[in-house]
Every structure is written in structure tokens, then in C-alpha cells.
Design a protein around this motif. Structure first.
Motif, short mmCIF file in Angstrom:
data_model
loop_
_atom_site.label_atom_id
_atom_site.label_comp_id
_atom_site.label_asym_id
_atom_site.label_seq_id
_atom_site.Cartn_x
_atom_site.Cartn_y
_atom_site.Cartn_z
N MET A 62 0.82 -1.21 0.00
CA MET A 62 0.00 0.00 0.00
C MET A 62 0.86 1.27 0.00
O MET A 62 0.42 2.32 -0.44
CB MET A 62 -0.92 0.04 1.22
CG MET A 62 -1.73 -1.21 1.44
SD MET A 62 -3.03 -1.49 0.23
CE MET A 62 -4.35 -0.52 0.95
N PHE A 120 -3.49 8.49 -4.84
CA PHE A 120 -4.20 7.22 -5.01
C PHE A 120 -5.58 7.32 -4.38
O PHE A 120 -5.73 7.89 -3.30
CB PHE A 120 -3.42 6.07 -4.36
CG PHE A 120 -2.33 5.49 -5.23
CD1 PHE A 120 -2.54 4.32 -5.94
CD2 PHE A 120 -1.10 6.13 -5.34
CE1 PHE A 120 -1.54 3.79 -6.75
CE2 PHE A 120 -0.08 5.61 -6.15
CZ PHE A 120 -0.31 4.44 -6.86
N GLY A 121 -6.57 6.76 -5.06
CA GLY A 121 -7.90 6.64 -4.47
C GLY A 121 -8.02 5.29 -3.79
O GLY A 121 -7.02 4.69 -3.38
N GLU A 122 -9.26 4.82 -3.69
CA GLU A 122 -9.54 3.54 -3.03
C GLU A 122 -8.79 2.40 -3.74
O GLU A 122 -8.74 2.33 -4.96
CB GLU A 122 -11.05 3.29 -3.11
CG GLU A 122 -11.50 2.08 -2.37
CD GLU A 122 -13.03 1.91 -2.42
OE1 GLU A 122 -13.70 2.67 -3.12
OE2 GLU A 122 -13.52 1.00 -1.74
N MET A 167 1.24 6.09 5.63
CA MET A 167 0.19 5.74 4.66
C MET A 167 -0.29 4.30 4.85
O MET A 167 -1.41 3.97 4.48
CB MET A 167 0.70 5.89 3.22
CG MET A 167 1.36 7.20 2.91
SD MET A 167 0.21 8.59 2.86
CE MET A 167 -0.34 8.48 1.16
N SER A 168 0.55 3.43 5.38
CA SER A 168 0.09 2.06 5.66
C SER A 168 -0.05 1.83 7.17
O SER A 168 -0.96 1.15 7.61
CB SER A 168 1.03 1.03 5.04
OG SER A 168 2.37 1.30 5.37
N LEU A 218 -7.17 -0.50 5.40
CA LEU A 218 -6.43 0.34 4.45
C LEU A 218 -7.13 0.47 3.10
O LEU A 218 -7.06 1.52 2.47
CB LEU A 218 -5.03 -0.22 4.25
CG LEU A 218 -4.10 -0.13 5.47
CD1 LEU A 218 -2.77 -0.79 5.17
CD2 LEU A 218 -3.90 1.32 5.88
N PHE A 269 -9.67 3.37 2.52
CA PHE A 269 -9.26 4.77 2.55
C PHE A 269 -9.35 5.36 1.15
O PHE A 269 -9.00 4.71 0.17
CB PHE A 269 -7.81 4.91 3.06
CG PHE A 269 -7.69 4.92 4.56
CD1 PHE A 269 -7.55 6.11 5.25
CD2 PHE A 269 -7.73 3.74 5.29
CE1 PHE A 269 -7.45 6.13 6.64
CE2 PHE A 269 -7.63 3.75 6.68
CZ PHE A 269 -7.49 4.95 7.36
N GLY A 270 -9.83 6.58 1.06
CA GLY A 270 -9.82 7.31 -0.21
C GLY A 270 -8.54 8.14 -0.29
O GLY A 270 -7.53 7.82 0.35
N GLU A 271 -8.61 9.21 -1.07
CA GLU A 271 -7.46 10.08 -1.26
C GLU A 271 -6.97 10.67 0.08
O GLU A 271 -7.77 11.09 0.90
CB GLU A 271 -7.88 11.22 -2.21
CG GLU A 271 -6.76 12.13 -2.60
CD GLU A 271 -7.22 13.20 -3.60
OE1 GLU A 271 -8.43 13.28 -3.90
OE2 GLU A 271 -6.34 13.95 -4.08
N THR A 272 -5.68 10.67 0.27
CA THR A 272 -5.08 11.28 1.46
C THR A 272 -5.02 12.79 1.27
O THR A 272 -4.76 13.27 0.17
CB THR A 272 -3.64 10.73 1.63
OG1 THR A 272 -3.72 9.32 1.82
CG2 THR A 272 -2.93 11.36 2.82
N ARG A 294 -15.69 14.29 -0.61
CA ARG A 294 -15.84 13.27 -1.65
C ARG A 294 -15.60 11.87 -1.09
O ARG A 294 -16.36 10.94 -1.36
CB ARG A 294 -14.87 13.56 -2.80
CG ARG A 294 -15.20 12.86 -4.06
CD ARG A 294 -14.39 13.41 -5.21
NE ARG A 294 -12.96 13.20 -4.99
CZ ARG A 294 -12.01 13.76 -5.75
NH1 ARG A 294 -12.33 14.57 -6.72
NH2 ARG A 294 -10.74 13.51 -5.51
N LEU A 330 -15.73 6.25 2.17
CA LEU A 330 -14.32 5.96 2.42
C LEU A 330 -13.76 6.77 3.60
O LEU A 330 -14.26 7.85 3.91
CB LEU A 330 -13.50 6.29 1.16
CG LEU A 330 -13.89 5.50 -0.10
CD1 LEU A 330 -13.17 6.07 -1.32
CD2 LEU A 330 -13.56 4.03 0.08
#
Lengths: 276, 276
Positions: free
Chosen positions: A114, A127-129, B114-115, B124, B127-130, B151, B157
Motif C-alpha cells: 500500500m 491514489f484513491g480507493e 500511509m500504511s 487500508l 481509505f480514499g485520497e489522502t 468526496r 471511504l
């Protein structure tokens, strides 16, 4: 105490120094073996750790996890996981069951696909889902991940597609027998994934659907063995990805956003035969 | 050769065994010091590696990176990065410049927020966009991240919000002088972030906007020092998050999806004072 220790993505030396010290201090060491591929043979791992390893496959986790948690009440027990401990729902569930039983738990994080997917140069925060692409059978061809890919694409985001792994799947014939028999392990390649994606697109075109998320000429990125010395990355059209042999597993596939940041584009260029 | 080595998120022992062996074999060791917080004091790191460390701050990367790359042409040079090497665009850019100069590059991955954010029990792949939440000033209050959060929320998400870090920021007064002077380092806390988010929501309500992404009673998850022994996680409403002291940096904030998976909910419960 239960130590849930991530092994990272590469070889046996991708464990952290902290993780290695903990493994060496533990009384019993389990190795989760069904959500990913092991970094090397068990013997090599045992030699490196200086400890015997007990393989924990799906049956073990489903039927004997309580036994492991009871041991962790008065012994130091390591549960080793390829990647990061929170990469799979099964592990989160195990950690929760440990806490329910008042077993102390310590997590040692490590690299996961990830985040390591950033190695192709696409920025992680674009990155999205994440989606999972399952193996299709003759009678079962789910494509619900397509809508998620499409949504990411519409929102200008990349999609990481995790490709299916089938390890220790019982044969249908043996399900009614006393002793289960297993199919050989199967790992989806970028070729397999591209084939299924092309098939979805053909169906959408046939049914007259407009505004497709991608077509056979859309740029995809195939990644193989991320974090290993033999890591391979290839950026090409979906139709070319279908012919693309990236070698042994694990593979992942990325559909980049339509508009790339100049740094992303420049970085991806090194993995492409054509001008992006 | 240039070795770009992730240090992970915790203390000095969160480097991988592979990473440590490479650091010890290198002739020169640079440590990137402006996109995150170092795991411990430089002296402790130098002692652990058995090597002297050169601090690479923002000025260094902007002005002297070529010097480092020239060294890497005939020496083994390590560039150490907190988290994973591909966590920040700056590092991707550096790796690309190295390849342009035909310097061989080897990456050693490690854990990244991020992970590792999975440690709060939210899956994980949900999750959508960070997003990144920047510090506001009197005159500059960007809120474009709100639309991304909204969004994600609409799509069911979770959103990981990375909180701003200001290290080695020159004072405005010193910008016109020969010698730059620097502001003390500043790290956004979950309190600061909650305060800004509440302010955005108040503005939206005042301007009559319906269908808000969240309100002051919405569940948020605050995380501090992920991967450290002193890690803290708290699940509470946004209004309570504003009063929540999670201690020293780094902090991150997560807005979970409205509908949680039962395992996610059960896992989050341990971090909440109220029934979720």
C-alpha cells in the motif's frame, strides 16, 4: 505477550532490527502463510532467526488461534506477517481477539504494498480507493471493482489493484471427504488481470455503455516482486499488458490517473518503451 | 551507488536489517531532516550505525544534492529518510536526478504512515485520497482539502489527514538579509487540525451550505507518534478532538467513513470513551 511483526516485502533481511530482536527473544514463533508469499524458504528463515518456526495457514488461524493466544498469556509469542501487520483484516481480527483475552500485544510495523507501490513514481497521496481483482471462474465473474476504478479515474486519482492469491484452497471434490485435498497455489499475474479487465471493457462496449473508465490503449503500470532485487515495473497500454511477462509472483497493477504530475510522468517514463 | 533507505516510523531500531547493513557499508551517510521528525538524537543514531551522519536539510537538498550525487558516482552513499523513501515528492525527484546522472540507485522500503495508519483498525483498502492540512496564517486559510474529504465521505471511504510540519522556515524579516534566521519548528497537533476543521464547518453553515461532510459531533480518530512505544490513539467527536492533548508530535487525523465494518467499529471502540 503477542508480538505481531511485519516482515516487509523483500527477503529475510527486510525485517526491522527491532523485529529481529523480538523474534529471537520469543519462545514460540508462528508464521502466517496464506495471505502473501514468504520471503524465502522456511529453513533459511529459521537459520536467520536461530529459531524454529510453526507455519500458521488458514486452517490454523481459523481453528487454533485461541491456542496461540493462550500461549501468549504466559509466554512470548511472535506472529510473523509478510508486509505490515494491518495489511489484512484477518490480522486486525486476531489482534482484537488477543485484547479481548487480555493478552498484551505489541505491533512492529513494516513496509506494505500500500505504500511501497510509490516505487513506480506515482505519488501516494494521489491514489484513491484500493481494489482487489479476484480470479474469475467459468460461472463466477464479479466485476464490482470496475465501478471503484472508474470513480477513482473520474476523480483524477490512481488505483492500486491488488491481484488475487489462492493458497491452500481445498478441491471441490474433497470438501465432502474426511481429508481435504488442496489445489496448487495460484497467483494472479498482470497478464491475467489485464485479460479480465479487457473482457469487462468488451462487455461494456457491447452493452452500449459510454464513458468507460479505460480502454485497451489506456496506460497501466504492472509491478512484480516489489521490494525484491528482481523487482520489475512496466508501463504500457492495457492490451500490451496482456502480453507482458513480468515473471514470478507477486504482481500488482496500477491504473494511473489520466493527468499525471510532470514528476510522475518523467519517473514512469523509465518503465515504458514508448514516449508517455 | 546511492542507497535511499527508509527508517520507518519508530525509534532507531526500526530500520531494516538490510538497511542497517547497507548504512554500515557506506562511505558517506546523509540524513534527510525536514519532511518528518527524526527517530532520536543524531548522536544516538551515529552510535547505533557506527558512522558519522551529515544532516541534509531543505537548503542542502535544494542546493547541494548534485554534490551528493557526484559522490555516489564512485562511493557508496546512503540517504536516510524517515518513513518510506517514496513518501515525499522531494525524494522521488532526487532518485530521478540520480538516474539522469547514471548513478545506480537502490531503495530500501520501510513502514510509512500511509500504511501504518491501519493501527487504528480502519481497513487500508477503505481509505480514499489522502489530504494534507496546512497551518493557517492570519491572511492565508486554504481549505481545498475539504472537498476531497467530502468526496471520500460521500463515497463511503475513510480519509487520512496528514498534518503540517514547518521545519527550518526562514523568518519573513530575515528573507531580505544576508543570513537567514529561522522560526522554531512547528508541528500541527490534532487540536490545531480540529480547530481549523471546525472553523471551515462554521463558515459553511453561515454561508447556508447544506450536506456538510461532517459536523462537530462527527467521529474522528486522532493518532500520535504511530509506531513509537508512546503511540496514542483517540476516537472522539470533532469538538472533543479540539480539547484532546495527544502529547508530542507527529500527529495525524482520520475521518472514518460514516458506515464502519463491524470489525473496524469493534477495533476503534478501545480508543473511545463512548459507545460507538
Amino acid at each position: 505477550m503477542l508480538f505481531v511483526i511485519g516482515l516487509g516485502l523483500g527477503d529475510v533481511t527486510d525485517i526491522t532490527v527491532k523485529g529481529l530482536e523480538l523474534v529471537r527473544s520469543c519462545n514460540i514463533i508462528y508464521l502466517e502463510s496464506y495471505t502473501s508469499i514468504l520471503p524465502c524458504g522456511i529453513e533459511e528463515m529459521e537459520k536467520f532467526y536461530g529459531k524454529a518456526i510453526v507455519i500458521a495457514d488458514r486452517e490454523f488461524i481459523e481453528q487454533r488461534a485461541d491456542e496461540m493466544l493462550s500461549q501468549a498469556k504466559h509466554l512470548n509469542v511472535a506472529f510473523l506477517v509478510v508486509g505490515d501487520p494491518f495489511g489484512a483484516t484477518t490480522h486486525t481480527d486476531l489482534i482484537m481477539r488477543a485484547k479481548d483475552k487480555e493478552v498484551n500485544v505489541k505491533i512492529v510495523h513494516n513496509s506494505s504494498i500500500m505504500s511501497a507501490v510509490g516505487c513506480c513514481g506515482l505519488q501516494l497521496y494521489h491514489f484513491g480507493e484500493t481494489v482487489s481483482i479476484p480470479f474469475w471462474s467459468e460461472t463466477w465473474k464479479p466485476d464490482s471493482f470496475y465501478d471503484k476504478i472508474k470513480r477513482n479515474r473520474q476523480n483524477g486519482l490512481h488505483t492500486l489493484c491488488l491481484l488475487d492469491i489462492k493458497v491452500k484452497e481445498p478441491t471441490i471434490e474433497s470438501l465432502t471427504k474426511k481429508t481435504l485435498e488442496y489445489l496448487p497455489p495460484k497467483f494472479m499475474s498482470v497478464t491475467d488481470a489485464a485479460d479480465q479487465l479487457l473482457s469487462i471493457i468488451r462487455d461494456k462496449v457491447e452493452s452500449g455503455e459510454a464513458d468507460l473508465a479505460f480502454n485497451e490503449n489506456t496506460l497501466f503500470v504492472g509491478l512484480a516482486r516489489v521490494g525484491h532485487d528482481s523487482q520489475k515495473i512496466r508501463a504500457c497500454s492495457l492490451i500490451k499488458m496482456k502480453e507482458c511477462d513480468l515473471g514470478s509472483p507477486l504482481h500488482s497493477l496500477v491504473l494511473p490517473a489520466e493527468n499525471l504530475h510532470p514528476i510522475e510522468k518523467e519517473y514512469l517514463q523509465q518503465f515504458s518503451e514508448n514516449q508517455l
